[in-house]
Design a protein around this motif. Sequence first.
Motif, PDB file in Angstrom:
ATOM      1  N   ALA A   1     -46.710  -9.366 -13.719  1.00  0.00           N
ATOM      2  CA  ALA A   1     -46.644 -10.831 -13.792  1.00  0.00           C
ATOM      3  C   ALA A   1     -45.389 -11.280 -14.545  1.00  0.00           C
ATOM      4  CB  ALA A   1     -47.902 -11.386 -14.462  1.00  0.00           C
TER       5      ALA A   1
ATOM      6  N   ALA B   1     -42.413 -10.669 -12.353  1.00  0.00           N
ATOM      7  CA  ALA B   1     -42.393 -11.665 -11.272  1.00  0.00           C
ATOM      8  C   ALA B   1     -41.878 -12.997 -11.798  1.00  0.00           C
ATOM      9  CB  ALA B   1     -43.789 -11.813 -10.668  1.00  0.00           C
ATOM     10  N   ALA B   2     -42.204 -13.303 -13.046  1.00  0.00           N
ATOM     11  CA  ALA B   2     -41.699 -14.540 -13.650  1.00  0.00           C
ATOM     12  C   ALA B   2     -40.177 -14.490 -13.779  1.00  0.00           C
ATOM     13  CB  ALA B   2     -42.340 -14.767 -15.016  1.00  0.00           C
TER      14      ALA B   2
ATOM     15  N   GLY C   1     -49.947 -14.562  -2.275  1.00  0.00           N
ATOM     16  CA  GLY C   1     -50.100 -15.534  -3.354  1.00  0.00           C
ATOM     17  C   GLY C   1     -49.553 -16.915  -3.126  1.00  0.00           C
ATOM     18  N   LYS C   2     -49.904 -17.536  -1.976  1.00  0.00           N
ATOM     19  CA  LYS C   2     -49.336 -18.855  -1.716  1.00  0.00           C
ATOM     20  C   LYS C   2     -50.018 -19.947  -2.558  1.00  0.00           C
ATOM     21  CE  LYS C   2     -46.308 -17.259   0.884  1.00  0.00           C
ATOM     22  NZ  LYS C   2     -45.059 -16.990   0.184  1.00  0.00           N
TER      23      LYS C   2
ATOM     24  N   HIS D   1     -42.843 -22.977  -2.026  1.00  0.00           N
ATOM     25  CA  HIS D   1     -41.826 -22.017  -2.450  1.00  0.00           C
ATOM     26  C   HIS D   1     -42.385 -20.946  -3.382  1.00  0.00           C
ATOM     27  CE1 HIS D   1     -41.923 -24.614  -6.038  1.00  0.00           C
ATOM     28  NE2 HIS D   1     -41.336 -23.631  -6.673  1.00  0.00           N
ATOM     29  N   LYS D   2     -43.581 -21.182  -3.901  1.00  0.00           N
ATOM     30  CA  LYS D   2     -44.104 -20.259  -4.907  1.00  0.00           C
ATOM     31  C   LYS D   2     -44.817 -19.055  -4.293  1.00  0.00           C
ATOM     32  CE  LYS D   2     -46.034 -21.310  -8.590  1.00  0.00           C
ATOM     33  NZ  LYS D   2     -47.177 -21.770  -9.386  1.00  0.00           N
ATOM     34  N   ASN D   3     -44.816 -17.977  -5.045  1.00  0.00           N
ATOM     35  CA  ASN D   3     -45.480 -16.751  -4.630  1.00  0.00           C
ATOM     36  C   ASN D   3     -46.236 -16.240  -5.847  1.00  0.00           C
ATOM     37  OD1 ASN D   3     -46.244 -14.553  -3.300  1.00  0.00           O
ATOM     38  ND2 ASN D   3     -44.220 -13.647  -3.023  1.00  0.00           N
ATOM     39  N   ASN D   4     -47.442 -16.725  -6.016  1.00  0.00           N
ATOM     40  CA  ASN D   4     -48.166 -16.449  -7.257  1.00  0.00           C
ATOM     41  C   ASN D   4     -48.619 -14.990  -7.345  1.00  0.00           C
ATOM     42  OD1 ASN D   4     -47.993 -19.160  -8.041  1.00  0.00           O
ATOM     43  ND2 ASN D   4     -49.793 -19.683  -6.824  1.00  0.00           N
ATOM     44  N   PRO D   5     -48.415 -14.361  -8.481  1.00  0.00           N
ATOM     45  CA  PRO D   5     -48.803 -12.951  -8.648  1.00  0.00           C
ATOM     46  C   PRO D   5     -50.307 -12.855  -8.931  1.00  0.00           C
ATOM     47  CG  PRO D   5     -47.822 -13.743 -10.673  1.00  0.00           C
ATOM     48  CD  PRO D   5     -47.800 -14.904  -9.708  1.00  0.00           C
ATOM     49  N   VAL D   6     -51.116 -13.241  -7.944  1.00  0.00           N
ATOM     50  CA  VAL D   6     -52.534 -13.468  -8.239  1.00  0.00           C
ATOM     51  C   VAL D   6     -53.278 -12.194  -8.638  1.00  0.00           C
ATOM     52  CG1 VAL D   6     -52.721 -15.578  -6.895  1.00  0.00           C
ATOM     53  CG2 VAL D   6     -53.125 -13.388  -5.772  1.00  0.00           C
ATOM     54  N   LYS D   7     -52.983 -11.094  -7.979  1.00  0.00           N
ATOM     55  CA  LYS D   7     -53.700  -9.864  -8.354  1.00  0.00           C
ATOM     56  C   LYS D   7     -53.306  -9.439  -9.769  1.00  0.00           C
ATOM     57  CE  LYS D   7     -54.666  -8.114  -3.773  1.00  0.00           C
ATOM     58  NZ  LYS D   7     -53.887  -9.119  -2.994  1.00  0.00           N
TER      59      LYS D   7
ATOM     60  N   GLU E   1     -52.497 -11.441 -12.183  1.00  0.00           N
ATOM     61  CA  GLU E   1     -53.233 -12.319 -13.104  1.00  0.00           C
ATOM     62  C   GLU E   1     -54.689 -11.886 -13.244  1.00  0.00           C
ATOM     63  OE1 GLU E   1     -51.387 -16.734 -12.565  1.00  0.00           O
ATOM     64  OE2 GLU E   1     -52.300 -15.858 -10.786  1.00  0.00           O
TER      65      GLU E   1
END
Lengths: 334, 334, 334, 334
Positions: B240, B243-244, B255-256, B262-268, B270
């Motif tokens: 995470a 990715a930041a 991770g939309k 435009h974001k690609n959230n690092p959900v797993k 997190e």
Amino acid sequence: MIGDDEIATIFSSDAELKRLLKVEASWTRALGNIEGAPEAENVAQTIETLSLEPEDLTDGFARDGVVVPALVKAIKSAIGLDLESFVHNGLTSQDVIDTAMILASRDAMTVLSKRLIHLDQNLSALFKRFGDTQLTPFTRMQPALNCSTSTVIERWRQPIPRLLKDCDLITEQLSVIQWGGPIGTRDHAKSQALGAAFAKELDLVDPGEAWHTDRTRVSDTVNLMARISVLTGKLGEDIALMAAMGPGHIALAGGKSSAMPHKNNPVKAEVLIALSDLAATYHSGLTRSGRHEGFRSGQAWTLEWLLLPQMYDVAGTGLNLAATLLNEIETLGR
Amino acid sequence: MIGDDEIATIFSSDAELKRLLKVEASWTRALGNIEGAPEAENVAQTIETLSLEPEDLTDGFARDGVVVPALVKAIKSAIGLDLESFVHNGLTSQDVIDTAMILASRDAMTVLSKRLIHLDQNLSALFKRFGDTQLTPFTRMQPALNCSTSTVIERWRQPIPRLLKDCDLITEQLSVIQWGGPIGTRDHAKSQALGAAFAKELDLVDPGEAWHTDRTRVSDTVNLMARISVLTGKLGEDIALMAAMGPGHIALAGGKSSAMPHKNNPVKAEVLIALSDLAATYHSGLTRSGRHEGFRSGQAWTLEWLLLPQMYDVAGTGLNLAATLLNEIETLGR
Amino acid sequence: MIGDDEIATIFSSDAELKRLLKVEASWTRALGNIEGAPEAENVAQTIETLSLEPEDLTDGFARDGVVVPALVKAIKSAIGLDLESFVHNGLTSQDVIDTAMILASRDAMTVLSKRLIHLDQNLSALFKRFGDTQLTPFTRMQPALNCSTSTVIERWRQPIPRLLKDCDLITEQLSVIQWGGPIGTRDHAKSQALGAAFAKELDLVDPGEAWHTDRTRVSDTVNLMARISVLTGKLGEDIALMAAMGPGHIALAGGKSSAMPHKNNPVKAEVLIALSDLAATYHSGLTRSGRHEGFRSGQAWTLEWLLLPQMYDVAGTGLNLAATLLNEIETLGR
Amino acid sequence: MIGDDEIATIFSSDAELKRLLKVEASWTRALGNIEGAPEAENVAQTIETLSLEPEDLTDGFARDGVVVPALVKAIKSAIGLDLESFVHNGLTSQDVIDTAMILASRDAMTVLSKRLIHLDQNLSALFKRFGDTQLTPFTRMQPALNCSTSTVIERWRQPIPRLLKDCDLITEQLSVIQWGGPIGTRDHAKSQALGAAFAKELDLVDPGEAWHTDRTRVSDTVNLMARISVLTGKLGEDIALMAAMGPGHIALAGGKSSAMPHKNNPVKAEVLIALSDLAATYHSGLTRSGRHEGFRSGQAWTLEWLLLPQMYDVAGTGLNLAATLLNEIETLGR
């Protein structure tokens, strides 16, 4: 009653400062040894005898978050510029602090181990005094079937052999240097020999790599202390319950009430329960502190510092109190 | 994404009921074996094939706090009065439940062990794909010095060999029967042979005494799972953070955001952090659950039941998610 | 015995999906209202009656870490392109999920409140039945001075009026929409009117700003539930201790042992203690989950989701069990 | 850096002893007042000026589990036998200790409140310095959309008004005497007048009944402190993350590394995160400590004593550190 002088002394600022100087001096000697530089011995002796108080490092600690930069600066100012390369060269702050923590932990583990043996001896003495009486143990908070008091005491002793064995295993597991340098990669041409020499100076072993972010050793130590607190907490809880049941179960010395002279409060037993709940509480924070982000984590490491000495204190206090409480048992069983 | 089907199946009511019947049948066979009574085999087979659903035991559980009295009643009603002495005779509820918990834990530990190996393989594959790129690792939340990405991956792998070794040790430590009877004293003329026969039926070992109130095995298992969650939580936290930092550190698939395309959230990543905090949270309750008052504690034991399957679930989910997350890394380093 | 059907229904996937659709439909109506666009009503009705199962969103959840993107996609595919501007426009996922959580919490709080009143009624009935007997309460685990049983029951009731009052205060505090949009800044020309309209549709209040990272409401709710669990845990602990003391203290129905027919285990009382320890355990994780980094935190928010329904379940189960346990008291005092 | 002198002074042994003497003297005056006995004033003055050190009570504490019996003995030995009826008559130890805890908590709450205001002022100053720059806030650990730095600072300030309001409410809730006597029943012919007189002497309110086992006030205070730690922990976490992102986000003074001179470690930010995790850890133990068995619980009460001052220390240290950290911000935004 609460608080453990012996453990507190180990984790005092004075003792910590001595350990830090010892670690820095050992590193200096190891460098001198590897590099064939006898002048390092003088530097090491200067470090060991440096006149410094914990208060001298307070500002540096507040500024840098660790005392090591201020300590290294103080050391260097006591040594000629030409010898600076023998000071802290190749170490990072965490190498020094973690190795000092290892030395403290080893001492604290010795204290816990010794007290576990003492507690077991007191249980053995109790066995001799009351092993032939009868007791009605409780299962699910209800009187179960009568048994010999010896059965009860054996139950109390049951976790101790394994705890003692694990004290030895953990002490061995803990007897290692921390060394990695800034990013843990041990950047030195003779890193193997240097690690070995550093370890030898401190009577420790070189695990062959840095463990800046792998806190397995700390987690296992904390788990052992949690188990110790569970043992002493159970002693407290069982004795408090027996004391509530009254004659035929247990009679204790001590614990007067300010308002009801007929009462005899099982105060040490109560404190043992509280300490055991406290250890369970701390356990969650210490597990959290095992997750170190990146190559070195200030936040997780700070949390570890804040809780680890407290955990030793709780485990140590519990062992002392439990041993004392056993001596205050006037009758057990009927 | 959250929740572990394989672990959930092991701890399901159906699987638990089967284990309880298996334990009761094994005890019946052990009794028959020791007493030279071949008719016990029929009883054992009746037990194993008993037509019973978890729901049939709900009322009994609510009334008695454990399902065993209702289960034993159901078994006895399926068997002639003359054969009742082969049913549950000499056992207490906790013997049955704890032995069944052992069987479940052994299965769950096999799952965790297999997944740790799988995670390590994914890390090894990552090493092959990206080991030659460069990364700037963080120390104390600040960019430190450049290093090879292989160094980062080695850091992630560092705790795994010890975890695998400890999985084996814990599995061995867990492979024991629980047997003590009402007050844990194994009151049977041939207790040694009976314990051995019971253990053999279940492919377990007889530790030689009951451990109703000595939950060392559970504590050590939980500590291992906490360490696993720390490992997978660190993977999540590091990823995470990388990715930041963006390009040159890591790029992930998935991770939309619903509001910012435009974001690609690092959900797993997190979720891995959250699971690791959850494991630390549970740890305190599980340590508390190790303190069993008297000769058997309903309150501590209930707390253990309520948290232990959750801890397996958290550790197992974390291992699965971490392995998947590694596969979603599109670039690592620069 | 353990687990709360009513609370579980509130937090079920089916109920959650219905709430999410209700929130999206309410937002659509609010937009239509503010923009004077009557066609929004058709869109809202399409959303409300959308044929969707929780399983349809599983993949999206695993990919995006929240179900909202997949939900919005499903909604949009059921609506003409020309009407898309009435769907989710100006919302972010957390707005939808948090507002749905508010609706669930309000329902759950109503359940807890109702049960607290029921528990108090059972305590009142107990007062009528046994208020005139005598009891010896314990202080510091020792028999203190005799008193009327009514004094004991009043002690048990003591925290309830304040709990009921705080249930109302917390419910009011919880009755708010979450709305901020991507970075919480409510970027809409008529944001005040839009917030008011959205709130009105849901029978909630607009607090005037987003609270994405300010989880005060959650913390205060959790604290209330912890206090409820302390109340029911104390009931359990007191009753278990009285049951251990036997005749003249308390007699309970139920709780047979599989091995000792004379025993009457206070199983519900034990479970109440375990649930109270469980609530204390969860409390630490929930406090941790209150710290949301940046403008929206996936990790803290996930932890909140994982623990909050469990906390409601523990509080609700405890209230149910405690009320039942009081009804199983056969004698109290002497 | 870690540890709060002002809070530590409030909870020091010296201050505690003074409070205990003040509570006993106030009780003496209240008795004299109610009974129209002017000679009580002399007794009260003797109590207040008693020459006693904390160490004088250590043995008594170890024996009785509270210092009050030894304290009362010391008081009585300084006073003629004929006046003994004005000393501690009608009180129990917990009345004295809890009322002293109230006095300490009120002082500590004043400190926290003052620091919250100071923190808010520093945030306001930050707003003035940097409110016009631009920042890219993070959502789910990813850069979201640009916004004014003022938006970020407003987000940080968001929980403060409610915290300040709750500080006042909690302080009011805390401003009560504890009085119940041995079993909490206030056995005195003029109990209402006596309670009122006792409260008046201490500038407190009489809640009309003892709250020996109803620790609502403590739970609510602890919840407030947990929320404070969440606030300061978020400041630390956000600043550490911004510092990791580097130029255009934040620049801080301080935090040198011993091995990498280019680094500027965000040490205070890291400590704030650790303190926030510590508060979450303590929270679970404090919630556990709210469950007091019987009419007075030594075990739960001891746990409360062991953790409550630590919780004040953590909250207070966090507020101080956060305010200092804000002053060390050299640039914010771009």
